[in-house]
Motif scaffolding. Sequence first.
Motif, mmCIF file in Angstrom:
data_model
loop_
_atom_site.group_PDB
_atom_site.id
_atom_site.type_symbol
_atom_site.label_atom_id
_atom_site.label_comp_id
_atom_site.label_asym_id
_atom_site.label_seq_id
_atom_site.Cartn_x
_atom_site.Cartn_y
_atom_site.Cartn_z
ATOM 1 N N ALA A 76 0.559 -0.830 -0.041
ATOM 2 C CA ALA A 76 -0.104 0.215 -0.198
ATOM 3 C C ALA A 76 0.895 1.718 0.341
ATOM 4 C CB ALA A 76 -0.500 -0.139 0.928
ATOM 5 N N ALA A 77 2.380 1.462 0.751
ATOM 6 C CA ALA A 77 2.769 2.646 0.720
ATOM 7 C C ALA A 77 2.984 2.642 -0.224
ATOM 8 C CB ALA A 77 3.996 2.090 2.117
ATOM 9 N N ALA A 78 3.957 1.502 -1.341
ATOM 10 C CA ALA A 78 4.402 1.599 -2.783
ATOM 11 C C ALA A 78 3.306 2.307 -3.329
ATOM 12 C CB ALA A 78 5.130 0.215 -3.444
ATOM 13 N N VAL A 79 2.171 2.480 -3.624
ATOM 14 C CA VAL A 79 1.106 2.535 -4.017
ATOM 15 C C VAL A 79 0.777 4.146 -3.923
ATOM 16 C CG1 VAL A 79 0.887 1.029 -5.791
ATOM 17 C CG2 VAL A 79 -0.726 1.666 -3.968
ATOM 18 N N GLY A 80 1.150 4.468 -2.796
ATOM 19 C CA GLY A 80 0.845 5.869 -2.045
ATOM 20 C C GLY A 80 -0.680 6.054 -1.398
ATOM 21 N N ALA A 81 -1.249 4.406 -1.009
ATOM 22 C CA ALA A 81 -2.444 4.293 -0.727
ATOM 23 C C ALA A 81 -2.358 4.445 0.994
ATOM 24 C CB ALA A 81 -2.985 3.423 -1.259
ATOM 25 N N ALA A 82 -0.844 4.492 1.360
ATOM 26 C CA ALA A 82 -0.491 4.479 3.424
ATOM 27 C C ALA A 82 0.551 4.967 3.404
ATOM 28 C CB ALA A 82 -0.449 3.113 3.458
ATOM 29 N N GLY A 89 -4.588 6.724 11.182
ATOM 30 C CA GLY A 89 -2.987 6.532 11.228
ATOM 31 C C GLY A 89 -2.859 5.967 10.373
ATOM 32 N N ILE A 90 -2.811 4.723 9.418
ATOM 33 C CA ILE A 90 -2.905 4.303 8.540
ATOM 34 C C ILE A 90 -2.684 4.775 7.024
ATOM 35 C CG2 ILE A 90 -2.576 2.160 7.013
ATOM 36 C CD1 ILE A 90 -3.132 0.569 9.856
ATOM 37 N N GLY A 133 6.855 3.711 6.075
ATOM 38 C CA GLY A 133 7.871 3.533 7.285
ATOM 39 C C GLY A 133 7.139 3.227 8.526
ATOM 40 N N LEU A 134 5.329 2.979 8.038
ATOM 41 C CA LEU A 134 4.804 1.746 9.210
ATOM 42 C C LEU A 134 5.381 0.937 9.821
ATOM 43 C CD1 LEU A 134 1.514 3.164 8.030
ATOM 44 C CD2 LEU A 134 2.492 3.424 9.523
#
Length: 211
Positions: free
Chosen positions: A157-163, A206-207, A166-167
């Motif tokens: 999710a972080a890789a596609v900007g959805a989250a 938060g996510i 670094g969580l």
Amino acid sequence: MRGDQDVERMEYVGGPVHGRPHRAGTQRNPDIDAAAVHAARALLEERGYNRTSIDAIATRSGVGRPAINRRWSSRAQIIHDAVYPSVDPGDLPADDLIGAVSTLVSGAYGLFGAPAARAGVPGLIAETRSDPELHRRLVIEQLDPLRAALGRLLDEAAAVGAARPGLDVDTIIDAVAGAAIFAVCLRDADDAAQSAKRMIDLLLRGILDRG
């Protein structure tokens, strides 16, 4: 001299063992395991953690204490099996971070809100500090598969900007388990489902909130 099959028969006196009894040391008879775990769960609900002894479990289940001792190394071990189901990371929705977090939170509140868990989890947590085997089963075996599955979803999710990037997956799991245990096992909340919904909303903000 009686063989292992006869010993196995004698040690389960609470009812008939379905099918052919297994030889001790080669394959455990699942009826014996189920009877002991069911008795432990019932005793937890009726008497609480401190009064759920191995002798009480043996008496309630009709399973001889030697059979219980061969299967579980301590009272805490059998109570663990009575309280915690097997964890399957496949229960988390694949490729759906929101669904996975929602499932994880709802599952935690449902698990710890069960009567046997309310009675048993605080005692298990205390014994985990001095029982390495219990720690391995409770903390590592139970959580590692979920940690890996949730970590993968967070990274994707972080890789596609959805989250948020670094969580820390451990922090999220700590928040879920810690909040659920405190709410239903210690605070004795009677609105576990609503508490779970509020925790889902809080965690997802938060996510997903990338500022």
